[in-house]
Design a protein around this motif. Sequence first.
Motif, PDB file in Angstrom:
ATOM      1  N   HIS A  21       0.812  -1.220   0.000  1.00  0.00           N
ATOM      2  CA  HIS A  21       0.000   0.000   0.000  1.00  0.00           C
ATOM      3  C   HIS A  21       0.847   1.273   0.000  1.00  0.00           C
ATOM      4  CE1 HIS A  21      -3.660  -2.281   0.460  1.00  0.00           C
ATOM      5  NE2 HIS A  21      -3.153  -2.908   1.503  1.00  0.00           N
ATOM      6  N   GLU A  24      -0.379   3.845  -2.526  1.00  0.00           N
ATOM      7  CA  GLU A  24      -1.560   4.605  -2.101  1.00  0.00           C
ATOM      8  C   GLU A  24      -1.151   5.745  -1.179  1.00  0.00           C
ATOM      9  OE1 GLU A  24      -5.637   4.157   0.582  1.00  0.00           O
ATOM     10  OE2 GLU A  24      -4.655   2.341  -0.184  1.00  0.00           O
ATOM     11  N   MET A 126      -5.958   5.211   5.881  1.00  0.00           N
ATOM     12  CA  MET A 126      -5.153   4.005   5.712  1.00  0.00           C
ATOM     13  C   MET A 126      -5.136   3.117   6.957  1.00  0.00           C
ATOM     14  SD  MET A 126      -2.049   5.217   3.255  1.00  0.00           S
ATOM     15  CE  MET A 126      -1.793   3.503   2.777  1.00  0.00           C
ATOM     16  N   THR A 127      -5.891   3.519   7.987  1.00  0.00           N
ATOM     17  CA  THR A 127      -5.992   2.665   9.178  1.00  0.00           C
ATOM     18  C   THR A 127      -7.434   2.388   9.579  1.00  0.00           C
ATOM     19  OG1 THR A 127      -5.793   4.619  10.627  1.00  0.00           O
ATOM     20  CG2 THR A 127      -3.773   3.404  10.138  1.00  0.00           C
ATOM     21  N   LYS A 132      -4.125  -0.771   6.540  1.00  0.00           N
ATOM     22  CA  LYS A 132      -3.365  -0.840   5.296  1.00  0.00           C
ATOM     23  C   LYS A 132      -1.875  -0.582   5.504  1.00  0.00           C
ATOM     24  CE  LYS A 132      -7.161   0.635   2.267  1.00  0.00           C
ATOM     25  NZ  LYS A 132      -7.588   1.642   1.256  1.00  0.00           N
ATOM     26  N   LEU A 135       0.950  -4.329   8.816  1.00  0.00           N
ATOM     27  CA  LEU A 135       0.609  -5.663   8.333  1.00  0.00           C
ATOM     28  C   LEU A 135       1.373  -6.735   9.104  1.00  0.00           C
ATOM     29  CD1 LEU A 135       0.643  -4.989   4.468  1.00  0.00           C
ATOM     30  CD2 LEU A 135      -1.303  -4.883   6.043  1.00  0.00           C
TER      31      LEU A 135
END
Length: 325
Positions: A21, A24, A126-127, A132, A135
């Motif tokens: 990611h 992104e 993103m969380t 994302k 990981l």
Amino acid sequence: MPTSTGVNWAEIVRFPTTHPHYKEYEQRCIDARLQRSFIQDSWELIIRGLQRRAEFMEAGAWNLRVPEFVALDKLLSPRAKTLMMPSVSGTPLALWSGGIQVSQYVRGKGYDTLESTVYGGILDKMTNPGFKIWLGSEDWGPQGALWDTISARYVEFAASCRDTMHVFMRTHDLESTFYGEELVNWRKAKRKKETEPDGLTYHVLVGMDSFNVEKVFVREKEAKAFLLTFLGQLQSRFERNMLEQGVNHRYRSEVWRDNERAYRDTLRKKTYESYREYMEHPLRQTVEAFHEAEQALCPDKDFNPRKFSSVMDELLRTTRAKRGE
């Protein structure tokens, strides 16, 4: 610590830009007109900082500062005016505690939060709702330390240009970011002692989905007293009259729907100790007895505290197995 399925987290920590990611994150930062040097440097610090924090947590070193997050804070500091303030100036700024639903409620009321800022918004997307960035496992893990870092910078900068911030609370959790970081940082920036009025405006939310009551206080002590008194009285009233005939059981059940939602909102953030306290509390048995009585009067399968408790039981068994208890 098991990693997310199909991900070589150790390799990502070595080479952060191989993260699935990263592109992104890069694009979101470019859209926000951030420099490429900042994008790459911040990403490497975030990924390696999360891993370092995870290692500290596994070793029980909860209070150690993460060097990468210290460096991230220094990276953010000269850019705080751009990154850590909302894009629209003049809106009231808010902090919140008690689950992501509170944040959504606050923003719906016209307040700006950390998630409304340029950089906070990037990390929020993103969380939440899916992880994302981190990981290394499928739970919340070390992400709290990342949010503590950017929250500290947000509060410090807000304190430099605002006389007050609004605090929305529906739980009293001393392990929360608000009590552990934000309140401390605000008082420090304003040079206020714990015994002094701190300038914050406190909004206590009672039953966001049932009672829908919001009480405002200018002292943390008074806000806390109101919230804890309400919760204490509610518990006492339920224990006395839970099985009384002729009462509005359905209305009371809405309170427990609130409780279930609050746990669901923060499920992945709660500590083992929090779950153990919940499981061992006698109120759990009271809720189950109440649910049986309510179902006899008016069946409803929407919310089953017993099923929810079973989930907690399974979580505890898994946690204990991992710890070798």
